[in-house]
Design a protein around this motif. Sequence first.
Motif, PDB file in Angstrom:
ATOM      1  N   LEU A   1      39.186  39.786  66.727  1.00  0.00           N
ATOM      2  CA  LEU A   1      37.889  40.091  66.141  1.00  0.00           C
ATOM      3  C   LEU A   1      38.056  40.891  64.857  1.00  0.00           C
ATOM      4  CD1 LEU A   1      34.808  39.979  66.348  1.00  0.00           C
ATOM      5  CD2 LEU A   1      34.909  42.041  67.765  1.00  0.00           C
ATOM      6  N   ALA A   2      38.938  41.870  64.871  1.00  0.00           N
ATOM      7  CA  ALA A   2      39.191  42.667  63.668  1.00  0.00           C
ATOM      8  C   ALA A   2      39.745  41.793  62.547  1.00  0.00           C
ATOM      9  CB  ALA A   2      40.170  43.806  63.990  1.00  0.00           C
ATOM     10  N   MET A   3      40.621  40.849  62.890  1.00  0.00           N
ATOM     11  CA  MET A   3      41.190  39.943  61.897  1.00  0.00           C
ATOM     12  C   MET A   3      40.100  39.053  61.302  1.00  0.00           C
ATOM     13  SD  MET A   3      43.856  39.081  60.294  1.00  0.00           S
ATOM     14  CE  MET A   3      45.483  38.890  60.891  1.00  0.00           C
ATOM     15  N   LYS A   4      39.208  38.539  62.140  1.00  0.00           N
ATOM     16  CA  LYS A   4      38.110  37.707  61.636  1.00  0.00           C
ATOM     17  C   LYS A   4      37.217  38.498  60.684  1.00  0.00           C
ATOM     18  CE  LYS A   4      36.623  33.934  64.227  1.00  0.00           C
ATOM     19  NZ  LYS A   4      35.714  33.340  65.180  1.00  0.00           N
ATOM     20  N   LYS A   5      36.944  39.753  61.032  1.00  0.00           N
ATOM     21  CA  LYS A   5      36.116  40.592  60.166  1.00  0.00           C
ATOM     22  C   LYS A   5      36.798  40.810  58.816  1.00  0.00           C
ATOM     23  CE  LYS A   5      33.556  43.117  63.708  1.00  0.00           C
ATOM     24  NZ  LYS A   5      33.324  44.431  64.328  1.00  0.00           N
ATOM     25  N   LEU A   6      38.102  41.056  58.838  1.00  0.00           N
ATOM     26  CA  LEU A   6      38.843  41.259  57.589  1.00  0.00           C
ATOM     27  C   LEU A   6      38.877  39.982  56.751  1.00  0.00           C
ATOM     28  CD1 LEU A   6      41.806  43.441  58.874  1.00  0.00           C
ATOM     29  CD2 LEU A   6      39.930  44.164  57.375  1.00  0.00           C
TER      30      LEU A   6
ATOM     31  N   HIS B   1      36.645  37.619  56.758  1.00  0.00           N
ATOM     32  CA  HIS B   1      35.296  37.448  56.225  1.00  0.00           C
ATOM     33  C   HIS B   1      35.068  38.374  55.024  1.00  0.00           C
ATOM     34  CE1 HIS B   1      31.021  36.565  56.193  1.00  0.00           C
ATOM     35  NE2 HIS B   1      30.783  37.849  56.218  1.00  0.00           N
ATOM     36  N   GLU B   2      35.514  39.608  55.138  1.00  0.00           N
ATOM     37  CA  GLU B   2      35.369  40.569  54.039  1.00  0.00           C
ATOM     38  C   GLU B   2      36.176  40.125  52.818  1.00  0.00           C
ATOM     39  OE1 GLU B   2      34.145  44.094  52.008  1.00  0.00           O
ATOM     40  OE2 GLU B   2      33.333  42.932  53.661  1.00  0.00           O
TER      41      GLU B   2
ATOM     42  N   GLU C   1      36.937  37.046  51.951  1.00  0.00           N
ATOM     43  CA  GLU C   1      36.233  35.921  51.331  1.00  0.00           C
ATOM     44  C   GLU C   1      35.029  36.424  50.521  1.00  0.00           C
ATOM     45  OE1 GLU C   1      35.299  32.344  49.896  1.00  0.00           O
ATOM     46  OE2 GLU C   1      37.146  32.886  50.937  1.00  0.00           O
ATOM     47  N   ARG C   2      34.308  37.387  51.069  1.00  0.00           N
ATOM     48  CA  ARG C   2      33.165  37.953  50.349  1.00  0.00           C
ATOM     49  C   ARG C   2      33.611  38.605  49.042  1.00  0.00           C
ATOM     50  NH1 ARG C   2      30.281  42.291  49.426  1.00  0.00           N
ATOM     51  NH2 ARG C   2      31.688  43.728  50.442  1.00  0.00           N
ATOM     52  N   LEU C   3      34.729  39.312  49.075  1.00  0.00           N
ATOM     53  CA  LEU C   3      35.250  39.961  47.865  1.00  0.00           C
ATOM     54  C   LEU C   3      35.732  38.939  46.838  1.00  0.00           C
ATOM     55  CD1 LEU C   3      37.131  42.960  49.492  1.00  0.00           C
ATOM     56  CD2 LEU C   3      35.018  43.048  48.149  1.00  0.00           C
ATOM     57  N   ARG C   4      36.342  37.838  47.308  1.00  0.00           N
ATOM     58  CA  ARG C   4      36.758  36.779  46.382  1.00  0.00           C
ATOM     59  C   ARG C   4      35.550  36.169  45.682  1.00  0.00           C
ATOM     60  NH1 ARG C   4      39.567  34.632  50.794  1.00  0.00           N
ATOM     61  NH2 ARG C   4      41.529  35.697  50.991  1.00  0.00           N
ATOM     62  N   GLN C   5      34.481  35.938  46.438  1.00  0.00           N
ATOM     63  CA  GLN C   5      33.266  35.390  45.844  1.00  0.00           C
ATOM     64  C   GLN C   5      32.683  36.355  44.820  1.00  0.00           C
ATOM     65  OE1 GLN C   5      30.754  34.528  49.178  1.00  0.00           O
ATOM     66  NE2 GLN C   5      31.791  32.610  49.669  1.00  0.00           N
ATOM     67  N   LEU C   6      32.668  37.628  45.142  1.00  0.00           N
ATOM     68  CA  LEU C   6      32.162  38.646  44.226  1.00  0.00           C
ATOM     69  C   LEU C   6      32.992  38.682  42.951  1.00  0.00           C
ATOM     70  CD1 LEU C   6      30.210  40.977  43.666  1.00  0.00           C
ATOM     71  CD2 LEU C   6      31.790  42.482  44.871  1.00  0.00           C
ATOM     72  N   GLU C   7      34.313  38.576  43.101  1.00  0.00           N
ATOM     73  CA  GLU C   7      35.204  38.572  41.944  1.00  0.00           C
ATOM     74  C   GLU C   7      34.933  37.362  41.044  1.00  0.00           C
ATOM     75  OE1 GLU C   7      39.467  37.982  42.646  1.00  0.00           O
ATOM     76  OE2 GLU C   7      39.739  39.854  41.521  1.00  0.00           O
ATOM     77  N   ARG C   8      34.708  36.182  41.644  1.00  0.00           N
ATOM     78  CA  ARG C   8      34.395  34.986  40.850  1.00  0.00           C
ATOM     79  C   ARG C   8      33.082  35.158  40.098  1.00  0.00           C
ATOM     80  NH1 ARG C   8      36.841  32.157  45.384  1.00  0.00           N
ATOM     81  NH2 ARG C   8      34.842  32.025  46.434  1.00  0.00           N
TER      82      ARG C   8
END
Length: 71
Positions: A42-47, A49-50, A52-59
């Motif tokens: 679960l912790a790995m899935k959360k990381l 997901h985070e 991917e969110r940061l990559r999208q923000l960077e783009r």
Amino acid sequence: MTTGRTYGWVKKYDASGEDALRDGRGRAKAPEELTEVDQQKLAMKKLEHENERLRQLERIQSVIVGRKRSG
């Protein structure tokens, strides 16, 4: 409803009470119900997901910066 299904419900009720008859499909487990391995997954899935969110923000930020430079 079949006799077998009714018998199964009665057997569950006699063994564990009303809680045994509750439909638990799709229910998320409480953190204290998870094994250590499940907690790590679960912790790995959360990381992930985070990340991917940061990559999208960077783009998005790079597109905005590119527009400012060309405009």
